[in-house]
Design an enzyme around this catalytic site. Sequence first.
Site, mmCIF file in Angstrom:
data_model
loop_
_atom_site.group_PDB
_atom_site.id
_atom_site.type_symbol
_atom_site.label_atom_id
_atom_site.label_comp_id
_atom_site.label_asym_id
_atom_site.label_seq_id
_atom_site.Cartn_x
_atom_site.Cartn_y
_atom_site.Cartn_z
ATOM 1 N N GLU A 42 41.828 42.778 42.341
ATOM 2 C CA GLU A 42 43.084 42.602 41.601
ATOM 3 C C GLU A 42 44.046 43.705 42.023
ATOM 4 O O GLU A 42 43.631 44.872 42.081
ATOM 5 C CB GLU A 42 42.852 42.684 40.094
ATOM 6 C CG GLU A 42 44.107 42.310 39.344
ATOM 7 C CD GLU A 42 43.950 42.345 37.816
ATOM 8 O OE1 GLU A 42 42.842 42.614 37.316
ATOM 9 O OE2 GLU A 42 44.956 42.115 37.152
ATOM 10 N N GLY A 46 40.811 51.954 35.607
ATOM 11 C CA GLY A 46 39.744 52.281 34.668
ATOM 12 C C GLY A 46 38.517 51.416 34.912
ATOM 13 O O GLY A 46 37.406 51.911 35.023
ATOM 14 N N ALA A 47 38.739 50.099 35.013
ATOM 15 C CA ALA A 47 37.635 49.171 35.208
ATOM 16 C C ALA A 47 38.204 47.816 35.571
ATOM 17 O O ALA A 47 39.392 47.586 35.431
ATOM 18 C CB ALA A 47 36.799 49.067 33.936
ATOM 19 N N MET A 48 37.330 46.923 36.025
ATOM 20 C CA MET A 48 37.787 45.610 36.496
ATOM 21 C C MET A 48 36.828 44.528 36.031
ATOM 22 O O MET A 48 35.614 44.634 36.197
ATOM 23 C CB MET A 48 37.871 45.656 38.029
ATOM 24 C CG MET A 48 38.303 44.352 38.659
ATOM 25 S SD MET A 48 39.955 43.832 38.109
ATOM 26 C CE MET A 48 39.762 42.056 38.182
ATOM 27 N N GLU A 49 37.419 43.463 35.497
ATOM 28 C CA GLU A 49 36.655 42.422 34.794
ATOM 29 C C GLU A 49 36.114 41.317 35.691
ATOM 30 O O GLU A 49 35.946 40.185 35.233
ATOM 31 C CB GLU A 49 37.562 41.798 33.723
ATOM 32 C CG GLU A 49 38.713 40.912 34.253
ATOM 33 C CD GLU A 49 40.050 41.633 34.429
ATOM 34 O OE1 GLU A 49 40.049 42.871 34.542
ATOM 35 O OE2 GLU A 49 41.086 40.949 34.461
ATOM 36 N N ASN A 50 35.799 41.571 36.958
ATOM 37 C CA ASN A 50 35.270 40.531 37.846
ATOM 38 C C ASN A 50 34.211 39.693 37.111
ATOM 39 O O ASN A 50 33.369 40.231 36.407
ATOM 40 C CB ASN A 50 34.593 41.158 39.062
ATOM 41 C CG ASN A 50 35.402 42.296 39.625
ATOM 42 O OD1 ASN A 50 36.515 42.099 40.060
ATOM 43 N ND2 ASN A 50 34.851 43.503 39.555
ATOM 44 N N GLU A 108 36.958 44.964 29.048
ATOM 45 C CA GLU A 108 36.577 44.202 30.238
ATOM 46 C C GLU A 108 35.710 43.005 29.846
ATOM 47 O O GLU A 108 35.841 41.926 30.413
ATOM 48 C CB GLU A 108 35.837 45.092 31.250
ATOM 49 C CG GLU A 108 36.608 46.342 31.686
ATOM 50 C CD GLU A 108 38.025 46.085 32.170
ATOM 51 O OE1 GLU A 108 38.280 44.996 32.723
ATOM 52 O OE2 GLU A 108 38.881 46.975 31.978
HETATM 53 ZN ZN LIG Z 1 42.487 44.385 31.447
#
Ligand SMILES: [Zn+2]
Length: 874
Positions: A124, A263-267, A300
Site C-alpha cells: 500500500e 505503523g503496520a499493514m493489514e494485508n 489492523e
Molecule cells: Zn489503517
Amino acid sequence: MSTPSITRLADYRAPEFLIEKTYLSFDLNEAYTDVSSKLSIVSNPQSGKTSDLFLHGEQLELLSLAINDQPLSSADYQISREGLTIYNVPEQFVLHCKTRIYPDKNTALEGLYRSSGMYCTQCEAEGFRKITYYLDRPDVMSEFETVIIADDNAFSVMLSNGNCLSDSVVDGKRIVHWHDPFKKPSYLFALVAGNLDCLEDSFITQSGRNVLLQIYTEAKDSDKCDFAMQSLKKAMRWDEEVYGREYDLDRFMIVAVDDFNMGAMENKGLNIFNTSCVLAHPKSTTDAAFQRVESVVAHEYFHNWSGNRVTCRDWFQLSLKEGLTVYRDEEFSADMNSRAVKRIEGASFMRNVQFVEDAGPMAHPVRPDSYLEISNFYTMTIYEKGAEVVRMLANILGPENYHKGTDLYFERFDGQAVTCDDFVACMEETSGKDLHQFRLWYSQAGTPQLHISDSYDAERQQYHLHVRQHTPETPGQPLKQALHIPLKITLYGEQGAQDLIIEGKNYGEETVLDICREQQTIVFDNITEKPSPSLLREFSAPVKVDYDYQLQQLQQLVLLDSDGFCRWDAVQNLMGRVLHEAIEGDSKEPTQDALIQSLKRLLQNFSAMDMGLLACLLDLPSEHYVASRYEKADPAAISQARTHLQHQLALALEPELLACYQALAGEVAGLSAEAMAARSLRNRALGYLMCIDKAIYRGLAEQQFLHAENMTDQFAALKAMVHAEHAHIEAQHALQAFYQQWQNDALVVNMWLQVQATKPWGDVLRDVRALLEHPAFDKRNPNKLRAVIAAFANQNFSQFHQLSGEAYQFLAEQIADIDQRNPQIAARLLTPLTHWHQFIAPYGQLMKAALDSLSQHELSKDVYEVLSKSLVEN
Ligand SMILES: [Zn+2]
C-alpha cells in the site's frame, strides 16, 4: 526535476481490464528475486472498449512476456517509467510475465525488500508495481495464488496471504504454496521469508470456527508477543459483539519487522507490523506503548472488514477504510480503557496535529481532489479527521441506526471496491436522515470555528444560544459552505445540569444540537437561572469553539462537569488564557489564581478521581497549539511563557503534588487500567516537581529511576531528570546507565535517543548531530529517523525554533539526504518547515530559506509535492 503529473478524482475511470486470477511465483536468490506472474485478464464489460493494455510497473527488469503462451516481440509492447503498454490484446487472455527485482537494494521500503535478512513487502498504496507489472489500483480485485521458492533451509518461514496449500522440498529447493480465496486488490498482497520464531494461539469465532493465530518475530523478541496476542483476541471478540463481524480465514498471522515506513499493514490474513507496534514487555515497554500495541493490533485486524472485504474504489477514498477503522479502534480502546481519557487523547491529537495540518499548505479534505504522490496523503486529516466524521455520523444517527448502517454497508458491498458516498448512502438509507449537507465534511477542507454567545431572559426563563459557524479558507478552497455540525451540550446551573426543553420537547440533561446554518439561535425554555454551557461534550465534532466564559464558569466546569473532555477543555482554556496574557505582556492575577485554585482542589481529592483523567487535566497546551492561535506566532515568547507557567504551577501546587506523588508510591504494579492511571498521575506530579530546583526532588527522581519495576516509571524518571532546566550530573549518569542496561533492545534505545533529541535546554542541535554518529543510530531505519530527527523537529519546539535558523537548515540537509533512500519518510519529515508562514520574522523567513535550499536538490516526487505546495506565498 520534471514536474510530476497530478492525479485527479474527477478523472476517475473504471478499469478497462480486470484480472480474474493472479498466480505469482517468487524465486528468492541471494542477489535478486525473479517474479513470474500468470494473470487471467478480461476486458471490463463496465468500461469502454480498448485493445491496448497498460500495466503499472516501476524499477523492474523485464525478462519475458507472453500472451496465451505466445512470446511477445519488442514491437508488441512499450515500457515507460510508469509501466508497460501491450498493444492489441484480445478480450480475454492469459499473460505470462517474468521480472527481476533487487530486494537488497530497496531502501525505499516499498514493494519487496529485506530487513535484517528477512524478506517482506509493503504494497500500500502503490508498492506492488515495484514487484511485477500489474493493474495496481484498488478497484481491480483478484484471487491470488502465491508460490515462494528458496534454497531448502534458507528460511524457517515462507508466508503469503490466505491458507497454506502445500510445503515441499524438490531438488534442494523449498516450495511453499499459498492460496487466498478472497478477492483482493494488489495493495493487500504480502510475502514474508525469514528465520523467525512463532507464538501460536487459537480463537473460536462466534459461529464456532477455530482460527489459528500466529505472531512471528526474530528469536530475540519472542518473549514480547503475549500482549499483542491477548489484544488480538480481544479485538476479534469485540468486532463480533459490537459490529457482528467474524474472521473469515483459517489462519491469522502477524509478522514484526524492524524496518518499516508505517505503523503496520493489514494485508489479508498476513499483517506486517513495525516492531514498535507489536512488541511489548512489562520491563521494557511503557504504558503508552502497551496501549499503542493494543490499538494498532485492533486497527489492523478490524481492516479485515473495513478495508479488505469492502475496499476503496480509488485512493481518494482512502478515508473510507482509514476513517472508519480508526473510529472502530478508538471505540475499542475506549471500551478497554478509560473512555474519558481516550476521548481527551483523541481531541488533543486533533487540536495539536490535525488542526495545524488544516491551517498549513498541505490542508486537504477528508476525500482529497488531487495528488502528485498518494503516500503524502496518509495524513491526520484522512485518518483522524476521517474518524471524527464517522463519529459525527454515529452521533447524529444514534447507536442503533449507525449499526444498522454499517451492517447494510458490509452486506451490500462485500467483495467490492466502493466510495465514501456509498458509505454515507447506507447511513442515510437505514436512518431516514437527510445527510446531503453532511457530505460536505468529505469535500471541504479546514477546521470550522463555532463562535458561540448567549443571552438569558429572566422574565421568560429563556436561555438563548447563538451559534455562528465559519470555516477559514484553505489552499484551492477560498469559499466555504455551512456544515452540518453535531454540537453536544449540557447546561449547568447552581443545582447542576438543567433539563433541556426546546420547542416544547424535553431532551433531558444532554442533547446533540444539529448546527446547520451559518447563524442560528437555539432557545431553551424553563431555565431558572443563567446557566454555564458545557459545549462540544465528548468533542462531538472536530471544530474550534469560541465562547467567552467567565473565570468562575470555567472553574465550575473543571470541578463539576460530568464530561471528561469538557473538564479538560476548561483547564486548557484557563491555561491558554494565562499563556496568552503572558505572551502579550499583560499577566493578570485572577486568571492564574483561578487556574491554580482549580488544580489545587482536584489534586487535594485525587484519590476520589479517575487518576488518568486528572493526569490529562494537568497537561499544559502544547506550543504548537498555542502557536496555532496566532496569526503570526513568536516561538520564543510561547516557549518562555509555557515554561514560566509550568514553573509557577509547580511552585503553587508543590505540597499537593508531593503528597500525591508520595501517596501513589509502591501501590501501582501491573497493567490494569487503574495501575496505569495511577502511574500516569504520579509521573505527571514528578515532572512538575522537577521544575523546582531542589535536591529532594532530584533524589526522588533518581530513586525512582534506580528502583523502578517497569519501563513507565523508569523512563518517566529518566525524562524528568534529563529535561530538568537545572540539569545535574545525575542526569548524565542516568542516561549512561539506561543505555548500558538497554543497548540490545532497539525499541528502548529509540526512547533513549528520543529523550535526548527532545531535551528543552542546552545545545541540543549539537547533541542531535552527535546522536546521528552514535553506533545505535541507523539512517536506513525509519524508527531511528523518527526517534532523532522527527522528534527533534516536531517535539522540541524551543530548540527547533532558534534565532540562528541553524536547526531549520539542519532539517533541510537531512531531508535531502534521506530522500535519496526513502522518499516517503523524507516527505514526512518536512512537515515542521511547511508552517513557515505562521511564524514572525525572522523565524518564518529562515524556515522558508531552508525550504528554498532544499529545492536546489534533485528531489523525489514525494518531497517535491510537499515542498512546492509549501513554497506558495499567500
Ligand atoms: Zn489503517
